[in-house]
Design a protein around this motif. Structure first.
Motif, PDB file in Angstrom:
ATOM      1  N   ILE A  52       0.831  -1.204   0.000  1.00  0.00           N
ATOM      2  CA  ILE A  52       0.000   0.000   0.000  1.00  0.00           C
ATOM      3  C   ILE A  52       0.864   1.253   0.000  1.00  0.00           C
ATOM      4  O   ILE A  52       0.660   2.178  -0.789  1.00  0.00           O
ATOM      5  N   ILE A  53       1.861   1.288   0.886  1.00  0.00           N
ATOM      6  CA  ILE A  53       2.724   2.466   0.994  1.00  0.00           C
ATOM      7  C   ILE A  53       3.510   2.682  -0.290  1.00  0.00           C
ATOM      8  O   ILE A  53       3.607   3.807  -0.802  1.00  0.00           O
ATOM      9  N   ASN A  54       4.069   1.607  -0.837  1.00  0.00           N
ATOM     10  CA  ASN A  54       4.851   1.741  -2.068  1.00  0.00           C
ATOM     11  C   ASN A  54       3.991   2.155  -3.258  1.00  0.00           C
ATOM     12  O   ASN A  54       4.475   2.804  -4.186  1.00  0.00           O
ATOM     13  N   GLU A  55       2.733   1.794  -3.223  1.00  0.00           N
ATOM     14  CA  GLU A  55       1.818   2.149  -4.304  1.00  0.00           C
ATOM     15  C   GLU A  55       1.417   3.614  -4.247  1.00  0.00           C
ATOM     16  O   GLU A  55       1.296   4.284  -5.279  1.00  0.00           O
ATOM     17  N   LYS A 175       2.065   7.251 -13.892  1.00  0.00           N
ATOM     18  CA  LYS A 175       2.129   6.187 -12.895  1.00  0.00           C
ATOM     19  C   LYS A 175       2.058   6.722 -11.465  1.00  0.00           C
ATOM     20  O   LYS A 175       2.018   5.938 -10.515  1.00  0.00           O
ATOM     21  N   ARG A 176       2.050   8.030 -11.327  1.00  0.00           N
ATOM     22  CA  ARG A 176       2.071   8.634  -9.993  1.00  0.00           C
ATOM     23  C   ARG A 176       0.685   9.086  -9.513  1.00  0.00           C
ATOM     24  O   ARG A 176       0.565   9.619  -8.421  1.00  0.00           O
ATOM     25  N   VAL A 177      -0.328   8.871 -10.308  1.00  0.00           N
ATOM     26  CA  VAL A 177      -1.665   9.348  -9.943  1.00  0.00           C
ATOM     27  C   VAL A 177      -2.240   8.481  -8.824  1.00  0.00           C
ATOM     28  O   VAL A 177      -2.304   7.253  -8.937  1.00  0.00           O
ATOM     29  N   ALA A 178      -2.659   9.128  -7.752  1.00  0.00           N
ATOM     30  CA  ALA A 178      -3.256   8.400  -6.623  1.00  0.00           C
ATOM     31  C   ALA A 178      -4.656   7.916  -6.994  1.00  0.00           C
ATOM     32  O   ALA A 178      -5.377   8.563  -7.748  1.00  0.00           O
ATOM     33  N   ILE A 244      -7.015   0.470   3.293  1.00  0.00           N
ATOM     34  CA  ILE A 244      -6.203  -0.717   3.047  1.00  0.00           C
ATOM     35  C   ILE A 244      -6.314  -1.228   1.613  1.00  0.00           C
ATOM     36  O   ILE A 244      -5.672  -2.215   1.262  1.00  0.00           O
ATOM     37  N   LYS A 245      -7.082  -0.553   0.800  1.00  0.00           N
ATOM     38  CA  LYS A 245      -7.104  -0.854  -0.630  1.00  0.00           C
ATOM     39  C   LYS A 245      -6.152   0.056  -1.402  1.00  0.00           C
ATOM     40  O   LYS A 245      -6.071  -0.028  -2.617  1.00  0.00           O
ATOM     41  N   GLY A 246      -5.458   0.943  -0.685  1.00  0.00           N
ATOM     42  CA  GLY A 246      -4.574   1.884  -1.346  1.00  0.00           C
ATOM     43  C   GLY A 246      -5.296   3.058  -1.955  1.00  0.00           C
ATOM     44  O   GLY A 246      -4.745   3.773  -2.802  1.00  0.00           O
ATOM     45  N   GLU A 247      -6.533   3.312  -1.513  1.00  0.00           N
ATOM     46  CA  GLU A 247      -7.342   4.407  -2.029  1.00  0.00           C
ATOM     47  C   GLU A 247      -7.297   5.596  -1.069  1.00  0.00           C
ATOM     48  O   GLU A 247      -7.379   5.415   0.148  1.00  0.00           O
ATOM     49  N   VAL A 248      -7.200   6.791  -1.623  1.00  0.00           N
ATOM     50  CA  VAL A 248      -7.241   8.000  -0.793  1.00  0.00           C
ATOM     51  C   VAL A 248      -8.678   8.248  -0.355  1.00  0.00           C
ATOM     52  O   VAL A 248      -9.578   8.379  -1.180  1.00  0.00           O
ATOM     53  N   ILE A 249      -8.895   8.288   0.954  1.00  0.00           N
ATOM     54  CA  ILE A 249     -10.242   8.530   1.485  1.00  0.00           C
ATOM     55  C   ILE A 249     -10.345   9.889   2.174  1.00  0.00           C
ATOM     56  O   ILE A 249     -11.436  10.322   2.524  1.00  0.00           O
ATOM     57  N   GLY A 250      -9.203  10.559   2.359  1.00  0.00           N
ATOM     58  CA  GLY A 250      -9.229  11.854   3.020  1.00  0.00           C
ATOM     59  C   GLY A 250      -7.943  12.624   2.797  1.00  0.00           C
ATOM     60  O   GLY A 250      -6.938  12.070   2.338  1.00  0.00           O
ATOM     61  N   ILE A 251      -7.988  13.910   3.108  1.00  0.00           N
ATOM     62  CA  ILE A 251      -6.818  14.783   3.017  1.00  0.00           C
ATOM     63  C   ILE A 251      -6.481  15.269   4.417  1.00  0.00           C
ATOM     64  O   ILE A 251      -7.279  15.976   5.048  1.00  0.00           O
ATOM     65  N   ASN A 252      -5.333  14.868   4.921  1.00  0.00           N
ATOM     66  CA  ASN A 252      -4.925  15.230   6.277  1.00  0.00           C
ATOM     67  C   ASN A 252      -4.824  16.744   6.400  1.00  0.00           C
ATOM     68  O   ASN A 252      -4.152  17.399   5.608  1.00  0.00           O
ATOM     69  N   THR A 253      -5.498  17.287   7.417  1.00  0.00           N
ATOM     70  CA  THR A 253      -5.681  18.735   7.474  1.00  0.00           C
ATOM     71  C   THR A 253      -5.322  19.361   8.805  1.00  0.00           C
ATOM     72  O   THR A 253      -4.715  20.428   8.852  1.00  0.00           O
ATOM     73  N   ALA A 254      -5.689  18.734   9.912  1.00  0.00           N
ATOM     74  CA  ALA A 254      -5.546  19.429  11.195  1.00  0.00           C
ATOM     75  C   ALA A 254      -5.278  18.446  12.322  1.00  0.00           C
ATOM     76  O   ALA A 254      -5.572  17.248  12.223  1.00  0.00           O
TER      77      ALA A 254
END
Length: 339
Positions: A52-55, A175-178, A244-254
């Protein structure tokens, strides 16, 4: 193709510290040794975290912002002005100018991630507070490549912004697109990974769970934060929160200062809508209803036999709400069929 383990297998990691503690007890040591099936499961879970991290990591960038600010030097000490007048003019310039404004250059940093690529540009999502009032924005890709970025648009009301950099400057850009997920499916207890650049420490990954949903902490006008226990620090802002699927579910903000394990992320579904508005119009175009509402308090909700909703406190004259027949005292239970 490696088999996806899912939540159940990864959750075994959470038991690791307890198992190590048991192993210190001689009476339990043999019992732990007699479970050889546990080691392969932990190893597979660890490999899944690596995957996941490497992806996701190649999509994460460091954002540097530069701006000039005016600062005022402290007032001069008593008698300093008189002393300065006694000096020859050529020497006066070597003394500090107390009380005079001076221009100071500031540099700040944050995180972001690549979410879209077209024929000419690479687009990056981040927080508005990372790039607000910046006179120059530089995006660092990997450890060496730095590219000057352009601000596509920003939305202070949701604390989101979109940047763009030339595609030709980004190695293997496609190849870098999340991969973006669906934050409506996030549940409390979901395992998550936060990736970013806290204090400039690039591609730092931390692990935790979703602690709560729909949090409001009074930072922005439109808030619906995902609360996470994954450690987040200054510099993480704008980086992805990943499932855990390697999908972005949020943007860390605060984070909440002087607290531990209290991080907040903007849901990716909101970010996708805002990003589309910024790409299309350069700003967010919002509709206007024309009402003042308040969430139902527990006593009122109980008296009415409801478990959710908002009560209309005021309807603005001539507003779409008034034309639609809304009145003060009405209770709104859903919009477009959604509670």
């Amino acid at each position: 193709m490696r088999k996806f383990l899912g939540t159940k297998s990864l959750a075994v990691i959470l038991l690791g510290s307890s198992l190590l503690g048991f192993a210190q007890n001689p009476t339990l040591k043999e019992e732990v040794k007699t479970t050889p099936a546990l080691t392969p499961v932990l190893s597979q879970a660890q490999e899944e975290l690596h995957r996941i991290i490497n992806e996701v990591a190649p999509s994460v960038v460091t954002i540097f912002t530069y701006k000039e600010v005016k600062v005022i030097e402290p007032f001069s000490p008593p008698g300093f002005d008189e002393f300065r007048k006694l000096l020859p003019p050529d020497l006066r310039d070597f003394l500090p100018f107390f009380g005079q404004p001076k221009v100071k250059k500031e540099r700040a940093l944050g995180s972001g991630f690549i979410f879209k690529v077209d024929d000419k540009w690479v687009y990056i999502l981040t927080n508005n507070h990372v790039v607000a009032k910046a006179q120059k924005i530089v995006v660092k890709i990997g450890r060496l490549k730095e590219v000057t970025a352009e601000l596509v648009g920003a939305d202070p009301k949701t604390d989101l912004a979109v940047l763009k950099i030339p595609k030709k400057e980004v190695p293997d850009a496609d190849k870098r697109v999340a991969k973006l997920g669906d934050s409506s499916k996030v549940r409390v207890g979901d395992l998550v990974i936060a990736i970013g650049n806290p204090f400039g420490l690039e591609n730092t990954a931390t692990f935790g769970i979703v602690s709560a949903l729909h949090r409001r902490i009074g930072l922005d006008q439109y808030e619906n934060f995902i609360q996470t226990q994954a450690p987040i620090n200054p510099g993480n802002s704008g980086g992805p929160l990943v499932n855990i699927k390697g999908e972005v579910i949020g943007i860390n903000t605060a984070i909440i200062a002087h607290a531990q394990g209290l991080g907040f992320a903007i849901p990716i579904n909101l970010a996708k809508w805002v990003a589309n508005e910024l790409l299309t119009y350069g700003k967010v175009v919002r509709g206007w209803l024309g009402v003042v509402v308040q969430e139902l308090t527990p006593p009122i909700a109980q008296a009415l036999g409801l478990d959710h909703g908002v009560i209309v406190l005021k309807v603005i004259p001539g507003s779409p709400a008034q034309e639609g027949g809304l009145e003060a005292g009405d209770i709104i239970l859903a919009i477009n069929g959604k509670p």
